[in-house]
Scaffold this motif. Sequence first.
Motif, PDB file in Angstrom:
ATOM      1  N   GLY A  44       0.767  -1.100  -0.073  1.00 32.71           N
ATOM      2  CA  GLY A  44      -0.034   0.023  -0.038  1.00 32.71           C
ATOM      3  C   GLY A  44       0.791   1.261  -0.044  1.00 32.71           C
ATOM      4  N   ASP A  45       2.030   1.088   0.512  1.00 34.70           N
ATOM      5  CA  ASP A  45       2.952   2.338   0.458  1.00 34.70           C
ATOM      6  C   ASP A  45       3.305   2.509  -0.918  1.00 34.70           C
ATOM      7  N   ARG A  46       3.153   3.822  -1.362  1.00 36.62           N
ATOM      8  CA  ARG A  46       3.666   4.069  -2.917  1.00 36.62           C
ATOM      9  C   ARG A  46       4.194   5.684  -2.913  1.00 36.62           C
ATOM     10  N   ILE A  47       4.965   6.020  -3.959  1.00 35.70           N
ATOM     11  CA  ILE A  47       5.283   7.261  -4.389  1.00 35.70           C
ATOM     12  C   ILE A  47       4.509   7.863  -5.294  1.00 35.70           C
ATOM     13  N   LEU A  48       3.995   9.088  -5.045  1.00 35.33           N
ATOM     14  CA  LEU A  48       2.771   9.661  -5.699  1.00 35.33           C
ATOM     15  C   LEU A  48       3.562  10.180  -6.971  1.00 35.33           C
ATOM     16  N   PHE A  49       4.491  11.304  -6.610  1.00 37.52           N
ATOM     17  CA  PHE A  49       5.127  12.098  -7.605  1.00 37.52           C
ATOM     18  C   PHE A  49       6.433  12.753  -7.113  1.00 37.52           C
ATOM     19  N   GLU A  50       7.253  13.039  -8.097  1.00 43.22           N
ATOM     20  CA  GLU A  50       8.514  13.813  -7.626  1.00 43.22           C
ATOM     21  C   GLU A  50       8.091  15.214  -7.459  1.00 43.22           C
ATOM     22  N   ILE A  51       8.604  15.870  -6.326  1.00 43.06           N
ATOM     23  CA  ILE A  51       8.657  17.291  -6.202  1.00 43.06           C
ATOM     24  C   ILE A  51       9.880  17.945  -6.651  1.00 43.06           C
ATOM     25  N   ALA A  52      11.056  17.327  -6.725  1.00 45.03           N
ATOM     26  CA  ALA A  52      12.329  17.988  -7.181  1.00 45.03           C
ATOM     27  C   ALA A  52      13.143  16.514  -7.180  1.00 45.03           C
ATOM     28  N   PRO A  53      14.218  16.986  -7.870  1.00 44.88           N
ATOM     29  CA  PRO A  53      15.098  15.795  -8.298  1.00 44.88           C
ATOM     30  C   PRO A  53      15.771  14.931  -6.862  1.00 44.88           C
ATOM     31  N   GLY A  54      15.162  13.815  -6.717  1.00 46.54           N
ATOM     32  CA  GLY A  54      15.753  12.886  -5.729  1.00 46.54           C
ATOM     33  C   GLY A  54      14.515  13.106  -4.522  1.00 46.54           C
ATOM     34  N   TRP A  55      13.718  13.933  -4.707  1.00 49.51           N
ATOM     35  CA  TRP A  55      12.568  14.190  -3.439  1.00 49.51           C
ATOM     36  C   TRP A  55      11.134  13.801  -4.219  1.00 49.51           C
ATOM     37  N   GLY A  56      10.488  13.140  -3.539  1.00 52.32           N
ATOM     38  CA  GLY A  56       8.803  12.931  -3.867  1.00 52.32           C
ATOM     39  C   GLY A  56       7.903  13.000  -2.578  1.00 52.32           C
ATOM     40  N   ILE A  57       6.574  12.840  -2.869  1.00 49.89           N
ATOM     41  CA  ILE A  57       5.695  12.680  -2.242  1.00 49.89           C
ATOM     42  C   ILE A  57       5.082  11.251  -2.270  1.00 49.89           C
ATOM     43  N   GLY A  58       4.736  10.620  -1.191  1.00 46.35           N
ATOM     44  CA  GLY A  58       4.378   9.351  -1.138  1.00 46.35           C
ATOM     45  C   GLY A  58       3.209   9.300   0.034  1.00 46.35           C
ATOM     46  N   CYS A  59       2.349   8.141  -0.052  1.00 45.64           N
ATOM     47  CA  CYS A  59       1.353   8.168   0.967  1.00 45.64           C
ATOM     48  C   CYS A  59       1.324   6.514   1.295  1.00 45.64           C
ATOM     49  N   GLN A  71      20.458   6.869  -3.675  1.00 43.66           N
ATOM     50  CA  GLN A  71      21.308   6.426  -5.244  1.00 43.66           C
ATOM     51  C   GLN A  71      22.343   5.429  -4.904  1.00 43.66           C
ATOM     52  N   GLY A  72      22.739   5.167  -3.527  1.00 48.17           N
ATOM     53  CA  GLY A  72      23.744   4.365  -3.361  1.00 48.17           C
ATOM     54  C   GLY A  72      23.605   2.910  -3.281  1.00 48.17           C
ATOM     55  N   ARG A  73      24.550   2.048  -2.427  1.00 43.96           N
ATOM     56  CA  ARG A  73      24.326   0.928  -2.614  1.00 43.96           C
ATOM     57  C   ARG A  73      22.862   0.128  -2.581  1.00 43.96           C
ATOM     58  N   VAL A  74      22.072   0.777  -1.710  1.00 42.63           N
ATOM     59  CA  VAL A  74      20.754   0.559  -1.529  1.00 42.63           C
ATOM     60  C   VAL A  74      19.994   1.647  -2.097  1.00 42.63           C
ATOM     61  N   ARG A  75      19.081   1.121  -3.442  1.00 39.28           N
ATOM     62  CA  ARG A  75      18.353   2.475  -4.082  1.00 39.28           C
ATOM     63  C   ARG A  75      17.043   2.307  -3.649  1.00 39.28           C
ATOM     64  N   GLY A  76      16.385   3.379  -4.132  1.00 38.20           N
ATOM     65  CA  GLY A  76      14.855   3.384  -3.771  1.00 38.20           C
ATOM     66  C   GLY A  76      14.459   4.591  -3.157  1.00 38.20           C
ATOM     67  N   TRP A  77      13.170   4.436  -2.678  1.00 35.76           N
ATOM     68  CA  TRP A  77      12.482   5.737  -1.851  1.00 35.76           C
ATOM     69  C   TRP A  77      12.573   5.307  -0.473  1.00 35.76           C
ATOM     70  N   TYR A  78      12.713   6.343   0.348  1.00 37.94           N
ATOM     71  CA  TYR A  78      12.565   6.118   1.914  1.00 37.94           C
ATOM     72  C   TYR A  78      12.076   7.347   2.436  1.00 37.94           C
ATOM     73  N   PRO A  79      11.237   7.163   3.339  1.00 41.18           N
ATOM     74  CA  PRO A  79      10.314   8.246   4.068  1.00 41.18           C
ATOM     75  C   PRO A  79      11.267   9.253   4.939  1.00 41.18           C
ATOM     76  N   ILE A  80      11.165  10.537   4.649  1.00 42.38           N
ATOM     77  CA  ILE A  80      12.060  11.444   5.642  1.00 42.38           C
ATOM     78  C   ILE A  80      10.939  11.850   6.710  1.00 42.38           C
ATOM     79  N   ALA A  81       9.633  12.263   6.211  1.00 37.23           N
ATOM     80  CA  ALA A  81       8.742  12.847   7.257  1.00 37.23           C
ATOM     81  C   ALA A  81       7.426  12.258   6.817  1.00 37.23           C
ATOM     82  N   PHE A  82       6.575  12.487   7.918  1.00 41.18           N
ATOM     83  CA  PHE A  82       5.210  11.987   7.861  1.00 41.18           C
ATOM     84  C   PHE A  82       4.186  12.999   8.232  1.00 41.18           C
ATOM     85  N   VAL A  83       3.160  13.240   7.320  1.00 42.46           N
ATOM     86  CA  VAL A  83       1.944  14.270   7.809  1.00 42.46           C
ATOM     87  C   VAL A  83       0.649  13.696   7.336  1.00 42.46           C
ATOM     88  N   ALA A  84      -0.068  13.675   8.531  1.00 40.57           N
ATOM     89  CA  ALA A  84      -1.242  12.956   8.575  1.00 40.57           C
ATOM     90  C   ALA A  84      -2.661  14.023   8.510  1.00 40.57           C
TER      91      ALA A  84
END
Length: 133
Positions: A44-59, A71-84
Amino acid sequence: MNQIAKPEFSRRRPETSQAATLVAPTPGNRPLSSPGRQSDAPKGDRILFEIAPGWGIGCDSLQWMLMRQRQGRVRGWYPIAFVATERRILERVIGERAVPVTPEGRARLHALPATFREFKAAGFTLTALETAP
């Protein structure tokens, strides 16, 4: 004088074989909390869209997430902050992180409903956000 015998407690840890309990991480046995792995993301976690290179909004089912791309050894998206709660709070968090939002990212961000509750009730999808101005 009568002395009461105090119970003795052992401060030693039980003997365990650490070699038997430690397992080298492989793609099949990484912990779910390892950042940026799409296969490790809860369903159910997903990235919705990029807001800047390397930054995105997910939900997920509970909140929006400001996400960072690794971009390093482990690639992909990870959450930085949560807003409900509200989109304006999400915008404030983005500003606090000094994310250089692109004009396209800002337009998509403004296309989000004012609250996450409205976002969830409207059943927003990635395709609905792609058609936003």
